[in-house]
Design a protein around this motif. Structure first.
Motif, mmCIF file in Angstrom:
data_model
loop_
_atom_site.group_PDB
_atom_site.id
_atom_site.type_symbol
_atom_site.label_atom_id
_atom_site.label_comp_id
_atom_site.label_asym_id
_atom_site.label_seq_id
_atom_site.Cartn_x
_atom_site.Cartn_y
_atom_site.Cartn_z
ATOM 1 N N UNK A 37 5.247 -13.485 9.091
ATOM 2 C CA UNK A 37 6.101 -14.601 9.784
ATOM 3 C C UNK A 37 7.182 -14.579 8.931
ATOM 4 N N UNK A 38 6.427 -14.223 8.043
ATOM 5 C CA UNK A 38 7.563 -14.766 6.457
ATOM 6 C C UNK A 38 8.427 -13.600 6.536
ATOM 7 N N UNK A 39 7.492 -12.327 6.300
ATOM 8 C CA UNK A 39 8.382 -10.897 5.966
ATOM 9 C C UNK A 39 9.204 -10.519 7.421
ATOM 10 N N UNK A 40 8.991 -10.699 8.757
ATOM 11 C CA UNK A 40 9.703 -10.298 9.529
ATOM 12 C C UNK A 40 11.086 -11.852 9.223
ATOM 13 N N UNK A 41 10.416 -12.758 9.601
ATOM 14 C CA UNK A 41 12.020 -13.788 9.376
ATOM 15 C C UNK A 41 12.863 -13.197 8.308
ATOM 16 N N UNK A 42 12.460 -12.235 7.318
ATOM 17 C CA UNK A 42 13.403 -11.984 6.287
ATOM 18 C C UNK A 42 13.954 -10.440 6.570
ATOM 19 N N UNK A 43 13.107 -9.864 7.766
ATOM 20 C CA UNK A 43 13.591 -8.289 7.179
ATOM 21 C C UNK A 43 12.645 -6.857 6.484
ATOM 22 N N UNK A 44 11.720 -7.839 5.986
ATOM 23 C CA UNK A 44 11.052 -7.511 4.918
ATOM 24 C C UNK A 44 10.145 -6.594 5.665
ATOM 25 N N UNK A 45 9.417 -6.529 6.707
ATOM 26 C CA UNK A 45 8.405 -5.709 7.768
ATOM 27 C C UNK A 45 9.603 -4.508 8.002
ATOM 28 N N UNK A 46 10.648 -4.098 8.334
ATOM 29 C CA UNK A 46 11.579 -3.689 8.622
ATOM 30 C C UNK A 46 11.659 -2.504 7.691
ATOM 31 N N UNK A 47 12.634 -3.325 6.406
ATOM 32 C CA UNK A 47 12.657 -2.266 5.371
ATOM 33 C C UNK A 47 11.378 -2.062 4.442
ATOM 34 N N UNK A 48 9.987 -2.399 3.825
ATOM 35 C CA UNK A 48 8.754 -1.821 3.967
ATOM 36 C C UNK A 48 8.572 -0.936 5.079
ATOM 37 N N UNK A 49 8.851 -0.542 6.374
ATOM 38 C CA UNK A 49 8.522 0.657 6.572
ATOM 39 C C UNK A 49 9.391 1.586 7.098
ATOM 40 N N UNK A 50 10.811 1.403 6.312
ATOM 41 C CA UNK A 50 11.584 2.413 6.681
ATOM 42 C C UNK A 50 11.424 3.246 5.361
ATOM 43 N N UNK A 51 11.682 2.309 4.039
ATOM 44 C CA UNK A 51 10.441 2.696 2.898
ATOM 45 C C UNK A 51 9.815 4.069 3.190
ATOM 46 N N UNK A 52 8.197 3.158 3.647
ATOM 47 C CA UNK A 52 7.395 4.434 4.113
ATOM 48 C C UNK A 52 7.290 5.652 4.781
ATOM 49 N N UNK A 53 8.315 5.238 5.613
ATOM 50 C CA UNK A 53 8.955 6.389 6.813
ATOM 51 C C UNK A 53 9.526 7.748 5.700
ATOM 52 N N UNK A 54 9.985 7.492 4.854
ATOM 53 C CA UNK A 54 10.612 8.505 3.831
ATOM 54 C C UNK A 54 9.803 9.409 2.314
ATOM 55 N N UNK A 55 8.453 8.065 3.040
ATOM 56 C CA UNK A 55 7.693 8.937 1.878
ATOM 57 C C UNK A 55 6.905 9.292 2.597
ATOM 58 N N UNK A 56 6.767 9.333 3.654
ATOM 59 C CA UNK A 56 5.714 9.596 5.223
ATOM 60 C C UNK A 56 6.971 11.068 5.515
ATOM 61 N N UNK A 57 7.809 11.037 5.304
ATOM 62 C CA UNK A 57 8.975 12.955 5.442
ATOM 63 C C UNK A 57 7.995 13.515 4.135
ATOM 64 N N UNK A 58 8.109 12.985 2.799
ATOM 65 C CA UNK A 58 8.239 14.106 1.760
ATOM 66 C C UNK A 58 6.556 13.955 2.042
#
Length: 324
Positions: free
Chosen positions: A255-276
């Motif tokens: 809840x805390x991290x969704x409210x601040x948009x932090x879950x989405x930001x973390x997953x986007x960073x993870x996607x970049x690492x997945x790409x590499x």
């Protein structure tokens, strides 16, 4: 030839057999299978991302499988659909693995709202199977709203699990003393929660004492998030005690991290690492399958092993053959 469209529709309709086929397809090393798996995941991508992704790690013997069995059963009783991606250690010699998670998670194995997928790590860094990301997305598309990823054990390479999940849970044993000294700082810095397991019977007092020591140790580390302080809890995977509180904290973190948009930001960073990671996988595939390289590499290995050629020179020759 796999009908990607039909397979995708079956997965969206909750067909477990179709899900199992899709995961097998994603895990395959055949080029045509990988291409079909990519097309399938791309088609299902809009239906993914809704699950709470929890990585669970800990030293061997800490009770990961027992805890996951109890936690998963608790979650299905609340109406959740739980997928467990249990990564087995593969033999460094044969590449084989035991794949015995379904026997260690007896209740979840027969729970209609749970799905257990053992997957060999095949030597992958961090004990996380190479295709765990794809498997996670396929499970989400099939309607599972909680994904539990069990990793091989604590070690420096276990940071890989943090690149897969939203929440990183580290299980610890009650006897803190020497173990407290041996905790790898990097793992604790990644932890979103520490749970001291086996806090039942005679172990309850020791577990509470250990929890206090772990909590004190956390005070010397800078918090990774401005919205979250890492809690230390005591649980018993055997009796289920404390699992309701553990889950409540995971939901609070979400809840805390969704409210601040932090879950989405973390997953986007993870996607970049997945790409590499996939780029590196393609390079490894070239090494395995390029005819000229396959013919030359044994001679290079023999020359380096005999001390007749410098490793740097051999590496330069291989890189040159790859166009690097």
């Amino acid at each position: 030839m796999v009908d990607v469209s039909a397979l995708g529709d079956a997965i969206l309709n909750g067909d477990r057999a179709a899900l199992a086929r899709a995961i097998t397809l994603a895990e395959s090393r055949r080029a045509d299978h990988r291409e079909q798996a990519r097309a399938l995941i791309q088609r299902l991508l809009p239906k993914t991302g809704g699950a709470i992704r929890v990585g669970i790690t800990g030293v061997p013997g800490v009770g990961k499988s027992t805890t996951i069995d109890a936690l998963g059963t608790y979650l299905t009783s609340l109406g959740h659909k739980v997928a467990v991606l249990a990564v087995d250690p593969s033999s460094s010699r044969s590449g084989g693995s035991i794949l015995g998670d379904k026997t260690r998670m007896a209740r979840l194995a027969v729970d209609p709202n749970a799905y257990i997928r053992p997957s060999p790590s095949s030597g992958t860094l961090g004990g996380v199977a190479a295709k765990t990301r794809e498997t996670m997305l396929l499970c989400e598309a099939a309607g599972f709203d909680v994904i539990l990823v069990e990793t091989v054990g604590v070690g420096q390479s276990e940071t890989a699990v943090a690149d897969l999940t939203d929440f990183f849970l580290v299980l610890m044993l009650p006897n803190a003393g020497d173990e407290l000294q041996g905790i790898k700082k990097g793992i604790i810095e990644l932890a979103d929660m520490i749970a001291v397991n086996k806090a039942d019977g005679d172990g309850a007092i020791a577990a509470r004492a250990a929890a206090a020591q772990y909590q004190a140790a956390l005070h010397i580390l800078a918090p990774a998030s401005m919205v979250w302080s890492v809690p230390v809890v005591t649980i018993s995977g055997l009796t289920g005690d404390g699992l309701d509180g553990l889950w409540a904290k995971i939901r609070d973190h979400r809840t805390r991290h969704e409210t601040n948009g932090l879950i989405t930001k973390k997953r986007r960073r993870q996607d970049v690492k997945w790409m590499w990671a996939m780029v590196e996988d393609r390079l490894q595939a070239r090494l395995r399958h390029d005819p000229a390289l396959k013919a030359r590499i044994p001679a290079l290995e023999a020359a380096v092993g005999a001390g007749e050629m410098a490793p740097t020179a051999a590496a330069d020759e291989i890189a040159g053959a790859l166009g690097l």
